[in-house]
Motif scaffolding. Structure first.
Motif, PDB file in Angstrom:
ATOM      1  N   VAL A 115       6.770  11.905  16.994  1.00  0.00           N
ATOM      2  CA  VAL A 115       5.750  10.946  16.463  1.00  0.00           C
ATOM      3  C   VAL A 115       5.867  10.819  15.162  1.00  0.00           C
ATOM      4  CG1 VAL A 115       3.154  10.740  16.294  1.00  0.00           C
ATOM      5  CG2 VAL A 115       3.927  11.809  18.011  1.00  0.00           C
ATOM      6  N   VAL A 116       5.533   9.618  14.430  1.00  0.00           N
ATOM      7  CA  VAL A 116       5.745   9.450  13.120  1.00  0.00           C
ATOM      8  C   VAL A 116       4.357   9.046  12.728  1.00  0.00           C
ATOM      9  CG1 VAL A 116       6.631   7.648  11.366  1.00  0.00           C
ATOM     10  CG2 VAL A 116       8.339   9.022  13.188  1.00  0.00           C
ATOM     11  N   VAL A 117       3.910   9.418  11.555  1.00  0.00           N
ATOM     12  CA  VAL A 117       2.490   9.471  11.070  1.00  0.00           C
ATOM     13  C   VAL A 117       2.833   8.561   9.648  1.00  0.00           C
ATOM     14  CG1 VAL A 117       0.374  10.196  10.142  1.00  0.00           C
ATOM     15  CG2 VAL A 117       1.622  11.018  12.074  1.00  0.00           C
ATOM     16  N   THR A 118       2.354   7.376   9.177  1.00  0.00           N
ATOM     17  CA  THR A 118       2.312   6.728   8.043  1.00  0.00           C
ATOM     18  C   THR A 118       0.965   6.059   7.986  1.00  0.00           C
ATOM     19  OG1 THR A 118       3.659   5.250   6.627  1.00  0.00           O
ATOM     20  CG2 THR A 118       3.341   4.588   9.079  1.00  0.00           C
ATOM     21  N   THR A 119       0.968   5.468   6.443  1.00  0.00           N
ATOM     22  CA  THR A 119      -0.312   5.044   6.136  1.00  0.00           C
ATOM     23  C   THR A 119      -0.216   3.573   5.756  1.00  0.00           C
ATOM     24  OG1 THR A 119       0.161   5.436   3.692  1.00  0.00           O
ATOM     25  CG2 THR A 119      -0.985   7.293   5.113  1.00  0.00           C
ATOM     26  N   SER A 120      -1.272   2.668   5.350  1.00  0.00           N
ATOM     27  CA  SER A 120      -1.283   1.415   4.897  1.00  0.00           C
ATOM     28  C   SER A 120      -0.544   1.500   3.296  1.00  0.00           C
ATOM     29  CB  SER A 120      -2.475   0.839   4.637  1.00  0.00           C
ATOM     30  OG  SER A 120      -3.520   1.519   3.996  1.00  0.00           O
ATOM     31  N   HIS A 121      -0.273   0.225   2.930  1.00  0.00           N
ATOM     32  CA  HIS A 121       0.269   0.201   1.583  1.00  0.00           C
ATOM     33  C   HIS A 121      -0.323   0.690   0.550  1.00  0.00           C
ATOM     34  CE1 HIS A 121       3.908  -2.116   2.653  1.00  0.00           C
ATOM     35  NE2 HIS A 121       3.155  -2.908   3.416  1.00  0.00           N
ATOM     36  N   ASP A 122       0.046   1.568  -0.575  1.00  0.00           N
ATOM     37  CA  ASP A 122      -0.546   2.118  -1.679  1.00  0.00           C
ATOM     38  C   ASP A 122      -1.790   2.849  -1.321  1.00  0.00           C
ATOM     39  OD1 ASP A 122      -1.123   2.538  -4.350  1.00  0.00           O
ATOM     40  OD2 ASP A 122      -2.211   0.752  -4.748  1.00  0.00           O
ATOM     41  N   PRO A 123      -1.383   4.184  -0.782  1.00  0.00           N
ATOM     42  CA  PRO A 123      -2.830   4.739  -0.077  1.00  0.00           C
ATOM     43  C   PRO A 123      -3.106   5.591  -1.126  1.00  0.00           C
ATOM     44  CG  PRO A 123      -0.692   5.893   0.524  1.00  0.00           C
ATOM     45  CD  PRO A 123      -0.193   4.627  -0.224  1.00  0.00           C
ATOM     46  N   SER A 124      -4.471   5.982  -0.789  1.00  0.00           N
ATOM     47  CA  SER A 124      -5.143   6.689  -1.993  1.00  0.00           C
ATOM     48  C   SER A 124      -4.576   8.186  -1.747  1.00  0.00           C
ATOM     49  CB  SER A 124      -6.781   6.546  -1.878  1.00  0.00           C
ATOM     50  OG  SER A 124      -7.246   7.021  -0.417  1.00  0.00           O
ATOM     51  N   SER A 125      -5.306   9.170  -2.669  1.00  0.00           N
ATOM     52  CA  SER A 125      -5.006  10.687  -2.533  1.00  0.00           C
ATOM     53  C   SER A 125      -5.548  11.157  -1.260  1.00  0.00           C
ATOM     54  CB  SER A 125      -5.534  11.544  -3.692  1.00  0.00           C
ATOM     55  OG  SER A 125      -6.546  11.327  -3.916  1.00  0.00           O
ATOM     56  N   ARG A 126      -6.732  10.765  -1.043  1.00  0.00           N
ATOM     57  CA  ARG A 126      -7.685  11.155   0.196  1.00  0.00           C
ATOM     58  C   ARG A 126      -6.699  10.878   1.439  1.00  0.00           C
ATOM     59  NH1 ARG A 126     -12.353  13.251   1.696  1.00  0.00           N
ATOM     60  NH2 ARG A 126     -13.343  12.454   3.650  1.00  0.00           N
ATOM     61  N   LEU A 127      -6.440   9.513   1.552  1.00  0.00           N
ATOM     62  CA  LEU A 127      -5.533   9.019   2.648  1.00  0.00           C
ATOM     63  C   LEU A 127      -4.475   9.881   2.936  1.00  0.00           C
ATOM     64  CD1 LEU A 127      -5.881   7.016   4.948  1.00  0.00           C
ATOM     65  CD2 LEU A 127      -4.413   5.514   3.646  1.00  0.00           C
ATOM     66  N   LYS A 128      -3.721  10.148   1.730  1.00  0.00           N
ATOM     67  CA  LYS A 128      -2.471  11.050   1.864  1.00  0.00           C
ATOM     68  C   LYS A 128      -2.784  12.371   2.585  1.00  0.00           C
ATOM     69  CE  LYS A 128      -0.077   8.767  -1.925  1.00  0.00           C
ATOM     70  NZ  LYS A 128       0.364   8.882  -3.532  1.00  0.00           N
ATOM     71  N   GLN A 129      -3.802  12.991   2.018  1.00  0.00           N
ATOM     72  CA  GLN A 129      -4.216  14.268   2.464  1.00  0.00           C
ATOM     73  C   GLN A 129      -4.466  14.194   3.936  1.00  0.00           C
ATOM     74  OE1 GLN A 129      -3.804  16.959   0.996  1.00  0.00           O
ATOM     75  NE2 GLN A 129      -4.660  18.322   2.552  1.00  0.00           N
ATOM     76  N   PHE A 130      -5.293  13.166   4.601  1.00  0.00           N
ATOM     77  CA  PHE A 130      -5.617  12.821   5.811  1.00  0.00           C
ATOM     78  C   PHE A 130      -4.225  12.651   6.711  1.00  0.00           C
ATOM     79  CE2 PHE A 130      -7.315  10.322   9.164  1.00  0.00           C
ATOM     80  CZ  PHE A 130      -7.788  11.260  10.149  1.00  0.00           C
ATOM     81  N   ALA A 131      -3.327  12.151   6.205  1.00  0.00           N
ATOM     82  CA  ALA A 131      -1.969  11.705   6.986  1.00  0.00           C
ATOM     83  C   ALA A 131      -1.204  13.117   7.032  1.00  0.00           C
ATOM     84  CB  ALA A 131      -1.122  10.874   6.238  1.00  0.00           C
TER      85      ALA A 131
END
Length: 324
Positions: A115-131
Motif C-alpha cells: 500500500v502507498v499512502v499519499t495526499t493531495s497537492h500542497d498538504p497542510s501539516s494536519r493532513l501530513k500528520q493524518f497520512a
C-alpha cells in the motif's frame, strides 16, 4: 565507402548506456502493461455474452423443472441450449457466473498487499500528520510525498513497483474530507467522504500502536454493494497471525462506516482489556469506478445520487432499514 577502424569509431559513454538501458526497460514494461490491459478488456467484452448464455440456460431449466411453457424468445434456440446443458455441471456454472470483478482480487491472501499512502497537492501539516498515522495502519505500507507528481505518474510508478493499492487523502481548509482507494493494476477505484476525523494525539490516554497485521471486524455489510466495499477494504490488510493483539473495526450504520483501531490484552481468564490507539473517523461511499484513478473513460459501478438521500433509500451497504 569503407567503415572506420574500430579504434576510431565513437563509443557510448557510460551515462548514455545507462539512459539507453532505462529507456529499453521502460519500453518493455509499457508493452507488457498494454498487453495485460488488452487481455483484461477482452475478458470484459466476453463477459456479457457468457452471462447472457447462462441466463438463457437457467430460464429454460426453470421452465422444464416447473412444468411451464418455454419463453417465446427462447423457443428458437431451446433445442440447441438443451443439448449444451447436458455437458454442464455446477462447477462450470459457477465459473460462468464469475465476472472480471473476481479477477481483481484473485491473488488476495496469497501475497501480502503493498500500500502507498499519499495526499493531495500542497498538504497542510494536519493532513501530513493524518497520512503518517494512516500509513501505520496498513502493514507493509509506505508514505509518498506528493510534490508535483500528476496522477498518471503516481499510478505508473506504483505499477512499476508492484503496488496493490494506492490511497490518496484530500482535505478542505486543513481538515481531511476525502479518501480515495485505487486497486492496481486495473481497479476498482472507491471514493469515500471523510468526516469526524480524530488524530491519535487527540485521543486521551492513547496506547502504543502495534504494526502487526490486525484482525478485521466488519459489521453490517450485508448487501451486494456492502460485500464489494468490504472486499475493497479487507484486501488492503495482510492475513493476520492468530496471536495478533491488534483489532481494526469497520462498523456500518446507515451507510456511514465508523473506523476504530484497538489493541487488547488479557487481564484475566475471561476478561480482555481493550485500548484505543487511533485514529478514528467516519467514511461514506459515494462512488466506485471500474478502472484506475488516472483513467477518465471508465464504467461507474455505483454512485451516490442526489435522489438517494431520502430516508428509505439510504441503506445501500446494509439490508437494515434506517432508523425513523
Amino acid at each position: 565507402m569503407q567503415p572506420l577502424p574500430l579504434a576510431l569509431q565513437p563509443t557510448l559513454l557510460e551515462s548514455d548506456r545507462a539512459t539507453w538501458s532505462k529507456s529499453r526497460q521502460a519500453e518493455r514494461m509499457l508493452r507488457r502493461q498494454m498487453r495485460l490491459r488488452r487481455e483484461y478488456l477482452y475478458r470484459k467484452s466476453v463477459e456479457d455474452q457468457e452471462r447472457g448464455i447462462l441466463e438463457r440456460k437457467r430460464k429454460i431449466q426453470h421452465a422444464i423443472t416447473d412444468g411451464k411453457t418455454i419463453p417465446t424468445e427462447l423457443r428458437g434456440e431451446a433445442v440447441a441450449i438443451r443439448k449444451a446443458m447436458k455437458f454442464d455441471d455446477q462447477e462450470r456454472e459457477d465459473l460462468a457466473a464469475q465476472t472480471h470483478k473476481d479477477d481483481e482480487y484473485a491473488w488476495a491472501g496469497v501475497e501480502d498487499p503493498k500500500v502507498v499512502v499519499t495526499t493531495s497537492h500542497d498538504p497542510s501539516s494536519r493532513l501530513k500528520q493524518f497520512a503518517k498515522e494512516l500509513r501505520l495502519m496498513f502493514p507493509n505500507a509506505q508514505r509518498l510525498n506528493r510534490g508535483n507528481y500528476v496522477m498518471s505518474q503516481l499510478v505508473h510508478a506504483c505499477r512499476a513497483n508492484d503496488v496493490t493499492d494506492l490511497v490518496i487523502i484530500h482535505e478542505h481548509r486543513g481538515e481531511p474530507n476525502g479518501l480515495l482507494i485505487c486497486h492496481l493494476p486495473y481497479g476498482p477505484t472507491a471514493s469515500f467522504s471523510l468526516t469526524h476525523t480524530v488524530m491519535r494525539h487527540d485521543i486521551p490516554n492513547v496506547g502504543t500502536m502495534s504494526e502487526a497485521a490486525p484482525h478485521l471486524i466488519f459489521h453490517n455489510f450485508s448487501t451486494k454493494l456492502g460485500g464489494r466495499v468490504q472486499n475493497i477494504l479487507k484486501y488492503m490488510f495482510p492475513v493476520p497471525k492468530e496471536d495478533s493483539k491488534r483489532v481494526v473495526t469497520f462498523a456500518n450504520q446507515e451507510d456511514y462506516i465508523s473506523f476504530r483501531h484497538h489493541v487488547y490484552k488479557k487481564s484475566g481468564v475471561k476478561e480482555v482489556e481493550l485500548k484505543e490507539v487511533g485514529p478514528r473517523f467516519e467514511l461514506r461511499l459515494y462512488e466506485i469506478k471500474l478502472g484506475t484513478v488516472d483513467q477518465t473513460d471508465v464504467d461507474v459501478e455505483w454512485r451516490l445520487r442526489p435522489y438517494m438521500n431520502t430516508a428509505r433509500k439510504r441503506a445501500a451497504i446494509s439490508s437494515e432499514q434506517p432508523r425513523p
